[in-house]
Design an enzyme around this catalytic site. Structure first.
Site, PDB file in Angstrom:
ATOM      1  N   SER A  50       0.852  -1.200   0.000  1.00  0.00           N
ATOM      2  CA  SER A  50       0.000   0.000   0.000  1.00  0.00           C
ATOM      3  C   SER A  50       0.880   1.239   0.000  1.00  0.00           C
ATOM      4  O   SER A  50       2.022   1.193   0.460  1.00  0.00           O
ATOM      5  CB  SER A  50      -0.868   0.027   1.253  1.00  0.00           C
ATOM      6  OG  SER A  50      -0.080   0.344   2.381  1.00  0.00           O
ATOM      7  N   ASP A  51       0.346   2.334  -0.523  1.00  0.00           N
ATOM      8  CA  ASP A  51       1.023   3.601  -0.282  1.00  0.00           C
ATOM      9  C   ASP A  51       0.957   3.843   1.227  1.00  0.00           C
ATOM     10  O   ASP A  51       0.123   3.246   1.928  1.00  0.00           O
ATOM     11  CB  ASP A  51       0.374   4.748  -1.072  1.00  0.00           C
ATOM     12  CG  ASP A  51       1.341   5.930  -1.208  1.00  0.00           C
ATOM     13  OD1 ASP A  51       2.339   5.989  -0.447  1.00  0.00           O
ATOM     14  OD2 ASP A  51       1.105   6.810  -2.058  1.00  0.00           O
ATOM     15  N   TRP A  52       1.812   4.701   1.700  1.00  0.00           N
ATOM     16  CA  TRP A  52       1.986   4.854   3.150  1.00  0.00           C
ATOM     17  C   TRP A  52       0.712   5.410   3.807  1.00  0.00           C
ATOM     18  O   TRP A  52       0.369   6.577   3.637  1.00  0.00           O
ATOM     19  CB  TRP A  52       3.191   5.745   3.408  1.00  0.00           C
ATOM     20  CG  TRP A  52       4.496   4.978   3.557  1.00  0.00           C
ATOM     21  CD1 TRP A  52       5.392   5.093   4.583  1.00  0.00           C
ATOM     22  CD2 TRP A  52       5.054   3.986   2.682  1.00  0.00           C
ATOM     23  NE1 TRP A  52       6.444   4.224   4.399  1.00  0.00           N
ATOM     24  CE2 TRP A  52       6.265   3.532   3.245  1.00  0.00           C
ATOM     25  CE3 TRP A  52       4.639   3.393   1.487  1.00  0.00           C
ATOM     26  CZ2 TRP A  52       7.066   2.557   2.660  1.00  0.00           C
ATOM     27  CZ3 TRP A  52       5.442   2.417   0.894  1.00  0.00           C
ATOM     28  CH2 TRP A  52       6.630   2.012   1.483  1.00  0.00           C
TER      29      TRP A  52
END
Ligand code: BGC
Length: 724
Positions: free
Chosen positions: A220-222
């Site tokens: 996932s993106d952060w």
């Protein structure tokens, strides 16, 4: 040695359910979990894309995506990838969070400096090259999948985008990038058509894994996860950064209807495989000085010469009195803001690099207008360093307009008024208005070149090098010209992609919108001509050959660009779309025949009937100097599969594709038209003739309506069986 798949399976079978679940989130912000006894190491990740973000240790800053996009050169981007991959491995990093391959939907997107282009074909080709280069020494994580085209409300915005625009624009760059087998894909923050990308099973499970056959992991993106159970079921493997709270959520859900052991195994196995691959890269030695020198030359490929009246550039006489104006000459802008921002080991200073080449150089910051004017008056050539500041364009927010800084315009106009030999070195990550365009002699757009910026600029000014970039985005004149203008930046939680596939030049070229500089545009220090262009259909695509001649006085590079227009789909037509390009380097007077093969895949476009990209039968193929300037064009026809007929197929379509069915249709057409409307329409030699209004009505009448209007005089099913 046991292959990675077997090792991964073995490790999976060694892990307990809790261990597998715990693997599905990072160990911290930059590492994955480690299970040493089972043989699973941890890996280290770092941003990308334009340098390894080492947090203090220092690596080089490479040209940003906006600059690499303008190189129009697979070789350049691959080489940058190789250098960057070495530095990644040298810093003990296994996975580089790069490249960023989202499409520049609007010039206002704060992160456009990281992205390559408004065109998916160019983006995909360059991303493929970048990944191939980096992955010689370290893994890549392609981001941000998908439809992450704005920074405003990026963590919650719902991107409403048509199937056609998804297939033909927004997913295409990723599809090509994924074919280079990046070790990971990063899911974006936003929703795509109502579902968060990080839990979007259609996007991850269906498109990425099933249709594209991707064999890596999704992280996932952060902070992008919304519902971890949905994410794991949807195709996500690792939530980043570490979120132990969600590990608890998964443990609770485990075994319930919502989350099966199979779901966990699929996610964990993908993670294990990618981690093993990434951990397999070894630390390598790196010669940073050699990288820097090479980058100075590679940067030339990325710079776009927008204007060069009377060949002001290059300045070949070392005695020329040069005024270097603007703080950018000593404190250069070389990168964008946000997590791509790094602390480079070295930044070359433009003023010093210019002074190495010219004996008489005066510098002034430009803050004092009268000082700048007086220095300009006493100089032969003025080089003004201008452009947006680092805070003007960054991750996390969008620009409000494409206005150019007013105080800089004032400076440029004042200087060029007293010295016509004024050159603007335009250093920024995105498109702006160019209010000084007609005042200055030359404009050299460098975009953001990284550590070697100063050297590259000095090489280009002196003519040691040549700018051979071409615009990877249209330089529009005003905000309201932008293709996404009515839909972009309302600040709300919904982003309506109302412009559909009409993104950038696809819109400007189709509607004839005047731009400052079109997509694909760029001058050279020399001149080129193309002749003897031949365009022909083959069994696998289109062959284009053309002879390029350098008709100028010095060596140089040009880009041959091939565009296509689908002629026979039912959808709104686009004037041209890039389907092939190659950069050619020629000595003065040299001629070379260049071949570009455009495979079917580059020509496939979305069909709502098929629900996927298909090959159509008729295309207009053009060779262009840039999107706006046609050199040659030819219509070509493939034996693409004819339409499958359904009750919704129109009579005109059948007659066009199969004139031999005219006899079969004739009696029913007469009956339907004459019987109901008292008008006479006949089919003669496969053509409809007779009452002009009803001839048209008949052409667009589907078989279903024909059946109804004859009072059911034939069996629709039998009829379809006969003609298909
Ligand atoms: C960015 C990503 C980046 C990540 C880690 C996020 O905010 O969108 O591009 O890789 O942070 O720094």
């Amino acid at each position: 040695m046991t292959d990675i798949n077997t090792r991964a399976q073995n490790i999976l079978s060694e892990l307990t359910a809790i261990q597998k679940i715990s693997l599905l989130t990072g160990a911290d912000a930059w590492h994955t979990a480690e299970y040493a006894e089972a043989g699973l190491p941890a890996i280290t990740m770092r941003d990308g894309p334009s340098g390894v973000r080492t947090y203090g240790k220092g690596a080089l800053c490479f040209p940003s995506g906006c600059a690499l996009g303008s190189s129009f050169s697979r070789e350049t981007v691959r080489r940058v990838g190789e250098l960057l991959g070495e530095e990644t491995a040298n810093n003990g990093v296994n996975l580089l969070l790069a490249p960023a391959v989202n499409i520049k939907r609007s010039p206002l997107c704060g992160r456009n400096f990281e992205y390559y282009s408004e065109d998916p074909y160019l983006t995909g080709e360059l991303a493929y090259s970048y990944i191939t280069g980096v992955q010689k020494n370290a893994g890549c994580c392609v981001k941000h999948f998908a439809v992450n085209n704005q920074e405003s409300k990026r963590m919650s915005v719902n991107a409403i985008v048509s199937d056609r625009a998804l297939a033909d624009i927004y997913l295409r760059s990723f599809e090509r990038a994924v074919s280079a087998k990046p070790l990971a894909v990063m899911s974006s923050y936003n929703k795509v058509n109502g579902v968060y990308a990080s839990e979007n099973s259609k996007l991850l499970n269906k498109t990425l894994f099933d249709e594209w056959g991707y064999d890596g992991m999704v992280i996932s993106d952060w902070g992008a996860v919304n519902d971890i159970v949905k994410s794991v079921k949807g195709g996500l493997s690792i939530e980043m950064p570490s979120n132990k709270g969600n590990t608890e959520v998964l443990i609770k859900a485990y075994g319930s209807d919502g989350l099966t052991g199979q779901n966990i195994d699929v996610a964990a196995l993908r993670a294990i495989k990618s981690i093993l691959r990434a951990a397999g890269y070894k630390k390598c030695e790196t010669d940073y000085d050699a990288h820097l020198s090479e980058c100075a030359v590679l940067g030339e490929e990325c710079c776009v010469l927008l204007k060069n009246d009377n060949n002001i550039l290059p300045v070949t006489d070392s005695q020329t009195v040069i005024a270097a104006i603007g703080e950018g000459a000593v404190n250069p802008r070389f990168q964008g803001g946000g997590c791509a921002n790094i602390t480079p080991a070295y930044i070359s200073n433009p003023l010093e690099a210019i002074k190495k080449r010219f004996k008489n150089v005066r510098y002034c910051s430009g803050k004092d207008l009268s000082e700048a004017v007086s220095v300009a008056e006493q100089s032969d050539v003025c080089i003004i360093f201008a452009g947006l500041g680092e805070k003007d364009e960054s991750e996390g927010y969008d620009r409000k307009s494409i206005a150019f800084p007013a105080e800089q315009t004032k400076l440029i106009k004042a200087v060029s008024k007293v010295n016509p030999n004024t050159v603007v070195i335009l250093t920024q990550g995105g498109v702006t208005e160019l209010p000084f365009k007609n005042n200055v002699g030359a404009i050299l757009l460098t975009y953001l070149l990284g550590s070697a910026y100063g050297e590259t600029v000095a090489r280009l000014i002196s003519g040691e090098g040549e700018p051979s970039g071409r615009l990877a985005e249209s330089w529009i004149a005003h905000d309201c010209d932008a293709s996404a203008y009515p839909y972009y930046g309302n600040g709300g939680n919904v982003a309506e992609y109302g412009e559909g596939v009409f993104v950038g030049y696809r819109h400007y070229c189709t509607v004839g919108r005047k731009v400052n500089y079109p997509f694909g545009y760029g001058l050279s220090y020399t001149e080129f001509e193309q002749s003897g262009t031949a365009i022909s259909a083959t069994s696998g695509g289109v062959n284009v050959t053309t002879t390029v001649t350098n008709v100028g006085k010095r060596s140089g590079k040009t880009v041959v660009q091939v565009y296509a227009k689908v002629l026979n789909n039912d959808l709104a037509h686009l004037e041209c779309e890039l389907v092939g390009f190659t950069k050619v380097s020629l000595n003065a007077g040299e001629s070379r025949q260049v071949g570009i093969f455009v495979p079917f895949d580059a020509l496939r476009r979305y069909s709502y009937t098929e629900g996927k990209r298909v090959l159509y039968s008729n295309y207009l193929i053009s060779v262009r100097e840039n999107a706006n300037k046609v050199i040659t064009r030819t219509e070509i026809e493939f034996n693409a599969a004819k339409s499958e007929y359904t009750p919704d197929t129109c009579i005109g379509t059948i007659l066009r594709e199969h004139p031999e069915y005219a006899e079969l249709l004739k009696p029913y057409v007469c009956l339907a038209i004459l019987g109901n409307f008292n008008a006479d329409v006949q089919i003669v030699n496969g053509e409809a003739v007779g009452d002009p209004v009803f001839t048209h009505i008949m052409q667009d009448m589907p078989l279903r309506a024909l059946y109804n209007l004859t009072g059911g005089k034939f069996s629709l099913r039998e009829f379809l069986n006969t003609i298909t």
